[in-house]
Design an enzyme around this catalytic site. Structure first.
Site, PDB file in Angstrom:
ATOM      1  N   CYS A  20       6.756  -1.895  -4.866  1.00 49.77           N
ATOM      2  CA  CYS A  20       6.703  -2.283  -3.450  1.00 49.77           C
ATOM      3  C   CYS A  20       5.260  -2.619  -3.104  1.00 49.77           C
ATOM      4  CB  CYS A  20       7.310  -1.207  -2.547  1.00 49.77           C
ATOM      5  SG  CYS A  20       6.471   0.390  -2.583  1.00 49.77           S
ATOM      6  N   ARG A  26       8.934   2.924  -0.287  1.00 52.72           N
ATOM      7  CA  ARG A  26      10.183   2.421  -0.882  1.00 52.72           C
ATOM      8  C   ARG A  26      10.286   2.642  -2.380  1.00 52.72           C
ATOM      9  NH1 ARG A  26       9.316  -3.466   1.296  1.00 52.72           N
ATOM     10  NH2 ARG A  26       7.179  -2.695   1.003  1.00 52.72           N
ATOM     11  N   ASP A 138      10.455  -2.915   4.670  1.00 56.88           N
ATOM     12  CA  ASP A 138       9.336  -1.975   4.697  1.00 56.88           C
ATOM     13  C   ASP A 138       9.491  -1.023   5.897  1.00 56.88           C
ATOM     14  OD1 ASP A 138       6.930  -0.694   4.742  1.00 56.88           O
ATOM     15  OD2 ASP A 138       5.707  -2.521   4.686  1.00 56.88           O
TER      16      ASP A 138
HETATM   17  P1  4NP Z   1       5.752   0.779   0.829  1.00 58.68           P
HETATM   18  O1  4NP Z   1       5.320   0.877   2.372  1.00 58.68           O
HETATM   19  O2  4NP Z   1       5.342  -0.593   0.361  1.00 58.68           O
HETATM   20  O3  4NP Z   1       7.243   0.935   0.906  1.00 58.68           O
HETATM   21  O4  4NP Z   1       5.067   1.904   0.120  1.00 58.68           O
HETATM   22  C1  4NP Z   1       4.034   0.647   2.831  1.00 58.68           C
HETATM   23  C2  4NP Z   1       3.078   1.644   2.740  1.00 58.68           C
HETATM   24  C3  4NP Z   1       1.803   1.429   3.225  1.00 58.68           C
HETATM   25  C4  4NP Z   1       1.491   0.220   3.796  1.00 58.68           C
HETATM   26  C5  4NP Z   1       2.444  -0.789   3.887  1.00 58.68           C
HETATM   27  C6  4NP Z   1       3.730  -0.569   3.402  1.00 58.68           C
HETATM   28  N1  4NP Z   1       0.160  -0.006   4.306  1.00 58.68           N
HETATM   29  O5  4NP Z   1      -0.057  -1.068   4.928  1.00 58.68           O
HETATM   30  O6  4NP Z   1      -0.712   0.849   4.104  1.00 58.68           O
END
Ligand code: 4NP
Length: 167
Positions: A20, A26, A138
């Site tokens: 991800c 995710r 997300d």
């Molecule tokens: P992930 O979610 O891709 O599902 O782990 C996110 C976690 C952090 C961030 C964006 C999406 N961020 O911008 O820090």
């Protein structure tokens, strides 16, 4: 689900990377759920799961507390996760599963020219209830329901992947 989504051929063990953006929401949820589903059917050694994020912002950190709470409530152990960043070295996996279209594009931008496109797919290509092109949205900047929804998609898709991996 993409019609007749097939698993690419692979080695022993069969190695799957789930990717991800941040590797704190995710892909760690999918990693933990798929790993426990594989263990339940005796495939813990035959199939290995890793996860990473295309961004390195959270490298070394545990998963998001909301993702961890969702997993714990469903009987999974979120405590061992530490975030890692996807690099071209991860193309040594048999199958790379991207959570959304932007993750997929970011992964493919790092791919060697010889990569077999069947080895880099959207995770929900294997969700029996999803349309072609469906993403795992997300949940990071939203509320708790987003995490609950991710868990449902991940549980359903992991169950289908286990069925394919058992063949
Ligand atoms: P992930 O979610 O891709 O599902 O782990 C996110 C976690 C952090 C961030 C964006 C999406 N961020 O911008 O820090």
């Amino acid at each position: 689900m993409t019609e007749h989504a097939q698993l690419p051929a692979g080695g022993t063990p069969y190695r799957i990377a789930i990717v991800c953006l941040g590797n704190i929401c995710r892909s760690p949820m999918a990693h933990v759920v798929l790993e426990s589903a594989l263990a339940e059917v005796g495939l813990a050694e035959a199939v290995t799961i890793t996860s990473s994020g295309t961004a390195g912002w959270h490298t070394g950190k545990p998963m998001d507390s909301r993702a961890a709470a969702e997993l714990s409530a469903a009987g999974h152990d979120p405590s061992r996760h530490r975030a890692r960043q996807f690099t071209p070295a991860w193309f040594d996996h048999d199958l790379i599963l991207a959570m959304d279209a932007s993750n997929l594009a970011d992964i493919l931008a790092l791919a060697p020219t010889a990569i077999d496109p069947g080895r880099v797919r959207l995770f929900r290509d294997f969700d029996p209830l999803a349309e072609t092109g469906a993403e795992v949205p997300d949940p990071w900047s939203g509320g708790r329901q987003g995490f609950t929804d991710v868990l449902a998609m991940v549980e359903r898709t992991a169950a289908h992947l286990v069925t394919l991996l058992q063949r």
